[in-house]
Design an enzyme around this catalytic site. Structure first.
Site, PDB file in Angstrom:
ATOM      1  N   ARG A  94      12.361   4.779   9.045  1.00  0.00           N
ATOM      2  CA  ARG A  94      11.329   5.768   8.977  1.00  0.00           C
ATOM      3  C   ARG A  94      11.735   6.907   9.583  1.00  0.00           C
ATOM      4  O   ARG A  94      12.118   6.744  10.748  1.00  0.00           O
ATOM      5  CB  ARG A  94       9.944   5.176   9.775  1.00  0.00           C
ATOM      6  N   HIS A 149       6.376   6.686   0.255  1.00  0.00           N
ATOM      7  CA  HIS A 149       6.011   5.264   1.088  1.00  0.00           C
ATOM      8  C   HIS A 149       5.897   4.187   0.136  1.00  0.00           C
ATOM      9  O   HIS A 149       4.806   3.813   0.141  1.00  0.00           O
ATOM     10  CB  HIS A 149       4.811   5.594   1.831  1.00  0.00           C
ATOM     11  N   GLN A 164       4.116   0.637   1.172  1.00  0.00           N
ATOM     12  CA  GLN A 164       2.623   0.806   1.369  1.00  0.00           C
ATOM     13  C   GLN A 164       2.051   0.385  -0.196  1.00  0.00           C
ATOM     14  O   GLN A 164       1.092  -0.372  -0.291  1.00  0.00           O
ATOM     15  CB  GLN A 164       2.149   1.978   1.722  1.00  0.00           C
ATOM     16  N   ASP A 218      -6.316   9.122   1.866  1.00  0.00           N
ATOM     17  CA  ASP A 218      -5.060   9.061   3.154  1.00  0.00           C
ATOM     18  C   ASP A 218      -5.778  10.224   4.147  1.00  0.00           C
ATOM     19  O   ASP A 218      -6.684  11.048   3.580  1.00  0.00           O
ATOM     20  CB  ASP A 218      -4.070   9.352   2.605  1.00  0.00           C
TER      21      ASP A 218
END
Length: 323
Positions: A116, A143, A146, A234
């Site tokens: 990350r 990402h 996810q 988000d």
């Protein structure tokens, strides 16, 4: 130096658009099977076949993490292997050692690397020099882990994602980019409504559309949510890109409310990749309401990532022939 993602080198998991439909479909289906196979087992118990026995995942987090960090650690435990959490601030990376040198060293110590990081270029450098698989645990660009959990959740609730419309509301950030990549590969309808100045990545959109993906970006919330099966949002301030309160004003029309959910297709569900800010990007009655599948989604990070690890380390039968 370009990272290797084919049969000739390590199986990196960097971005969804770099993998083929058959591979992604196989990973998702494997996640479903592994989740079902654990019914009744304690969280720390091994999977019956312990497919990654003796394997080690080296995890580097240069940004904060809750779900990704913990789910990968538990995933390796359940698969029979181990995980070492390498605090990015305590590695020699923090004192100027190159990513190339770090990749070479870690390749001698472990079986896969989870990274990350702020800049996507760091991930690509790690994958270029590592001789073991590298997994994208989030960058400023994307990402993908996810989204694999999100698709697992959607299919558990609504059936094949290819028959569904996913709607993104809010900031056109890294998670939104990975949704574009997913639509490009898995053939579902995607609508993104974002405020002016916060649009999704134009290059990702152009590439997806050039390959025939049903992806549309708009500023109009009402246009986006028509026929939606999934509403997704988000936080309006991504890690390392925090905004002041007055900078959030353009996002207000994109807040997910009960009215938004009522305007969607019957049976529509709400998803959020977390952490959430109730009262900003989503109201509390939606976040904690009957159409929210956020906690199921968070749990599925574990199962999806187990399947990603199994694919990267070659312990499942997913083909690479379509890549």
């Amino acid at each position: 130096m370009a990272p290797v993602t084919s049969n000739t080198g390590p199986r990196h998991f960097l971005d969804l658009d770099q993998l083929g439909q058959e591979t992604l479909r196989g990973i998702i289906d494997h996640a479903k099977a592994m989740k079902a196979g654990r019914m009744g087992l304690p969280k720390g118990g091994l999977d019956s076949d312990a497919p990654l026995s003796g394997e080690v995942l080296l995890m580097i987090f240069q940004k904060s993490s809750t779900r990704t960090r913990i789910s990968f650690e538990v995933a390796m435990r359940q698969l029979g292997g181990g995980a070492s959490d390498l605090d990015g601030s305590r590695l020699q990376l923090g004192r100027g050692e190159s990513i190339a040198d770090t990749a070479r060293v870690l390749s001698a110590y472990g079986d896969a690397i989870l990274l990350r990081t702020d800049h996507h270029a760091n991930l690509l450098d790690m994958a270029s020099y590592a001789t073991i698989p590298v997994i994208n645990a989030l960058t400023d660009q994307s990402h993908p882990c996810q989204i694999m959990a999100d698709i697992l959740t959607i299919e558990e609730e609504l059936g094949p994602i290819s028959e569904r419309r996913v709607v993104w509301l809010g900031d056109g950030n890294n998670v939104a980019t990975s949704w574009i990549h997913a639509a490009q590969r898995l053939g579902f309808s995607l609508r993104l409504a974002c405020p002016v100045g916060h649009e999704p990545d134009s290059n990702a959109l152009e590439k997806a559309r050039s390959e025939g993906a049903d992806v549309m970006a708009t500023y109009d919330v009402a246009e986006a949510i028509s026929g939606a099966d999934v509403i997704y949002t988000d936080t309006w301030s991504s890690m390392g890109q925090e905004r002041e309160p007055d900078e959030l004003a353009p996002f207000a029309p994109y807040q997910v409310t009960t009215e938004i959910m009522n305007a969607c297709a019957p049976g529509a569900i709400f998803l959020h990749c977390l952490p959430a800010h109730r009262g900003e990007e989503v109201t509390a009655d939606v976040m904690d309401g009957p159409r929210s599948r956020v906690w199921q989604q968070a749990e599925n990070r574990l199962h999806a990532q187990k399947a990603i690890l199994a694919w990267c380390l070659g312990t499942n039968a997913v083909s690479d022939g379509d890549e």
